[in-house]
Design an enzyme around this catalytic site. Structure first.
Site, PDB file in Angstrom:
ATOM      1  N   VAL A   1       1.950   7.234  13.123  1.00  0.00           N
ATOM      2  CA  VAL A   1       1.064   6.096  12.267  1.00  0.00           C
ATOM      3  C   VAL A   1       2.034   4.914  12.726  1.00  0.00           C
ATOM      4  O   VAL A   1       1.498   3.760  12.908  1.00  0.00           O
ATOM      5  CB  VAL A   1       1.178   6.520  11.108  1.00  0.00           C
ATOM      6  CG1 VAL A   1       0.648   5.188  10.134  1.00  0.00           C
ATOM      7  CG2 VAL A   1       0.174   7.696  10.605  1.00  0.00           C
ATOM      8  N   GLY A   2       3.417   5.089  12.590  1.00  0.00           N
ATOM      9  CA  GLY A   2       4.278   3.820  12.707  1.00  0.00           C
ATOM     10  C   GLY A   2       4.045   3.145  14.249  1.00  0.00           C
ATOM     11  O   GLY A   2       3.936   1.937  14.167  1.00  0.00           O
TER      12      GLY A   2
ATOM     13  N   LYS B   1       0.986  -1.176  -0.030  1.00  0.00           N
ATOM     14  CA  LYS B   1      -0.002   0.037  -0.125  1.00  0.00           C
ATOM     15  C   LYS B   1       0.895   1.447   0.212  1.00  0.00           C
ATOM     16  O   LYS B   1       1.554   1.637   1.032  1.00  0.00           O
ATOM     17  CB  LYS B   1      -0.914   0.121   1.190  1.00  0.00           C
ATOM     18  CG  LYS B   1      -1.839   1.310   0.958  1.00  0.00           C
ATOM     19  CD  LYS B   1      -2.445   1.773   2.500  1.00  0.00           C
ATOM     20  CE  LYS B   1      -1.583   2.704   2.862  1.00  0.00           C
ATOM     21  NZ  LYS B   1      -1.455   3.919   2.163  1.00  0.00           N
TER      22      LYS B   1
ATOM     23  N   GLU C   1      10.264   2.126  10.223  1.00  0.00           N
ATOM     24  CA  GLU C   1      11.289   3.355  10.119  1.00  0.00           C
ATOM     25  C   GLU C   1      10.535   4.343   9.961  1.00  0.00           C
ATOM     26  O   GLU C   1       9.566   4.906   9.467  1.00  0.00           O
ATOM     27  CB  GLU C   1      12.112   3.050   8.554  1.00  0.00           C
ATOM     28  CG  GLU C   1      12.904   1.786   8.417  1.00  0.00           C
ATOM     29  CD  GLU C   1      14.058   1.950   9.442  1.00  0.00           C
ATOM     30  OE1 GLU C   1      14.303   3.014  10.054  1.00  0.00           O
ATOM     31  OE2 GLU C   1      14.508   0.815   9.707  1.00  0.00           O
TER      32      GLU C   1
ATOM     33  N   CYS D   1      14.036  10.972   5.670  1.00  0.00           N
ATOM     34  CA  CYS D   1      14.202  10.864   7.112  1.00  0.00           C
ATOM     35  C   CYS D   1      15.606  10.993   7.295  1.00  0.00           C
ATOM     36  O   CYS D   1      15.946  11.178   8.663  1.00  0.00           O
ATOM     37  CB  CYS D   1      13.611   9.409   7.578  1.00  0.00           C
ATOM     38  SG  CYS D   1      14.404   8.294   6.490  1.00  0.00           S
TER      39      CYS D   1
HETATM   40  C1  UN1 Z   1      18.430   8.434   1.521  1.00  0.00           C
HETATM   41  O1  UN1 Z   1      18.898   9.148   2.482  1.00  0.00           O
HETATM   42  O2  UN1 Z   1      18.834   8.357   0.479  1.00  0.00           O
HETATM   43  O3  UN1 Z   1      12.145   7.614   4.323  1.00  0.00           O
HETATM   44  C2  UN1 Z   1      17.371   7.272   1.687  1.00  0.00           C
HETATM   45  C3  UN1 Z   1      13.315   7.953   4.028  1.00  0.00           C
HETATM   46  C4  UN1 Z   1      14.563   7.133   4.352  1.00  0.00           C
HETATM   47  C5  UN1 Z   1      15.227   6.604   3.143  1.00  0.00           C
HETATM   48  C6  UN1 Z   1      16.592   7.716   3.206  1.00  0.00           C
HETATM   49  N1  UN1 Z   1      13.939   5.933   4.714  1.00  0.00           N
HETATM   50  O4  UN1 Z   1      13.608   9.195   3.896  1.00  0.00           O
END
Ligand code: UN1
Length: 454
Positions: free
Chosen positions: A210-211, A156, A228, A262
């Site tokens: 949400v996580g 999803k 994550e 992130c």
């Molecule tokens: C990156 O820094 O190239 O959701 C990847 C995000 C991370 C992935 C970062 N899980 O931004």
């Protein structure tokens, strides 16, 4: 309800509008995926490896079209979008080798003939919930290891990235994946919770709130789950660093794709004499970031939240060093922004904002820098800028982030290494690399004893 995804650089451009399929559609996709799973495992390592390799080929063959779709649907600058497509096919190619990897160990019996084996087997149906910011790479780094190890997948995607996810599923199917092995179900919260309520293993990337709910719901069902979540990432700059280079790396980590990663840097911590020169270099670097690097944020709400936070920080006594404005143009643009003197408890200094905005702190020494960097529950990625090996090693020992990057932007990951944070930034097994193969499998112990033994 209709799911609409539109172009963040030109909101009048609607990329896709589809009806929300509802919870029942998710449950029936999971049931079909469960029925398909037995055949997918039975097809064997060779067939799974070949199928994943063909998906990588299909992505390469459509690289230009996919990059353009990423640009249009989620506003990622073209160079980064191209990089994401290349990374995505590399991820499929990397996991195409995984079906051939050793699946366990052989042990001696405690006494007498026989073989004791450990073996890793798939869980069944992997339910994947992905964000919009890496609309091909994140679904792929979840789906590829799940499929390689013999699970089937129901994904999803975030509503904002629905078209990218549907295109990925189309390419997978045109590459010859059997029906119901990899299904994309568009949707929002209702579909997401239906998926968490029915899948056999759950992987989530997205917001902290949400996580946490996803982790609770999956744990309640006794289903393995990884999540994550957000990062509040720091860049530590020591006086001995190459300040000009550090400023370039940090500007890229703050403003690249408008800070919507992130792993983006949102706190810059200057140590001692680094402060003055770094401040000057960073202001210059951020002021010269253009659309080819930054781009718009995902939507109106995201832009307004950033503008309000910057405004309230300034009201609370912060100094605006660069940016802070909203350009007069169509699209959800925010200028790359750096603030100093932000009160320690202001949300801009404590929470992830997912925008091209960072806060500059000045501290006396490395100890204070590490203490400040660690003072967050969202410990995902920290960068350290120094020429000293001793400092780099001390920082790697004492920073509590899941990923520590020396003389590099905090953003940017290697898909063949484990990815994840500590404390509140991640839950469960690491993503990517070989860790992902463990997450999507469960250990079995098989005792093979000679006929007739009691
Ligand atoms: C990156 O820094 O190239 O959701 C990847 C995000 C991370 C992935 C970062 N899980 O931004």
């Amino acid at each position: 309800m209709t799911i609409t995804s539109s172009n963040p650089a030109d909101p009048a451009d609607v990329v896709l509008a589809v009806e929300e399929p509802g919870a029942e559609a998710v449950r029936s996709a999971v049931l079909r995926a469960r029925a398909a799973q037995r055949g997918w495992v039975a097809a064997g390592a060779g067939a799974r490896s070949a199928a994943l390799g063909r998906i990588a080929d299909a992505i390469d063959a459509h690289a230009g079209e996919l990059a353009a779709l990423i640009v249009r649907e989620v506003g990622k600058p073209l160079a980064e979008a191209r990089g994401e497509v290349a990374r995505t096919s590399a991820i499929w190619r990397y996991y195409a080798q995984a079906p051939y990897a050793a699946a366990g160990e052989v042990h001696e019996t405690a006494g007498g003939p026989g073989l004791l084996l450990t073996r890793r087997r798939p869980h069944g149906v992997a339910g994947l919930i992905a964000p919009w910011n890496f609309p091909l790479a994140i679904p792929s780094w979840k789906a590829a290891p799940a499929l390689a190890t013999g699970n089937t997948v129901v994904l999803k995607p975030a509503p904002e990235a629905t078209a990218c996810a549907l295109r990925l599923a189309e390419l997978a199917s045109s590459a010859g994946l059997p029906e119901d092995v990899f299904t994309v179900v568009p949707g929002g919260a209702e579909e997401g919770s239906a998926l968490v309520g029915t899948a056999d293993v759950v992987s989530f990337t997205g917001s902290t709130g949400v996580g946490r709910a996803v982790v609770r719901a999956a744990t309640e069902r006794g289903v393995p789950v990884q999540a994550e979540l957000g990062g509040l990432n720091a860049a530590l700059v020591l006086p001995d660093a190459d300040i000009a280079l550090a400023a370039e790396h940090i500007a890229a980590a703050v403003a690249g794709y408008a800070g919507q990663k992130c792993t983006a840097t949102s706190r810059v911590i200057a140590v001692g004499a680094a402060h003055g020169p770094l401040r000057e270099a960073l202001v210059k670097a951020l002021a010269s970031v253009d659309d080819a690097v930054c781009g718009p944020v995902i939507g109106a709400a995201a832009r307004d939240r950033l503008v309000d936070a910057v405004g309230s920080a300034v009201e609370a006594g912060a100094t605006l060093l660069v940016g802070g404005g909203v350009p007069e143009r169509a699209g959800w643009y925010v200028e790359p922004t750096l603030l100093a003197d932000v009160p320690a408890e202001h949300p801009l200094a404590r929470e992830e904002f997912f925008g091209p905005v960072a806060v500059l702190h000045a501290v006396a020494d490395l100890d204070a820098a590490i203490e400040l960097a660690n003072d967050t529950p969202h410990s995902l990625a920290t960068s350290v800028h120094t020429r000293s090996l001793d400092v780099a090693l001390a920082a790697a020992d004492r920073l509590d982030a899941g990923m520590i990057r020396v003389n590099a932007p905090s953003s940017g990951v290697d898909f063949h290494l484990p990815f994840g944070g500590t404390k509140g930034a991640s839950h469960g097994e690491r993503e990517q690399g070989r860790a992902a193969l463990d997450f999507y499998t469960v250990g079995r112990t098989v005792s093979v004893l000679p006929g007739g033994s009691l």
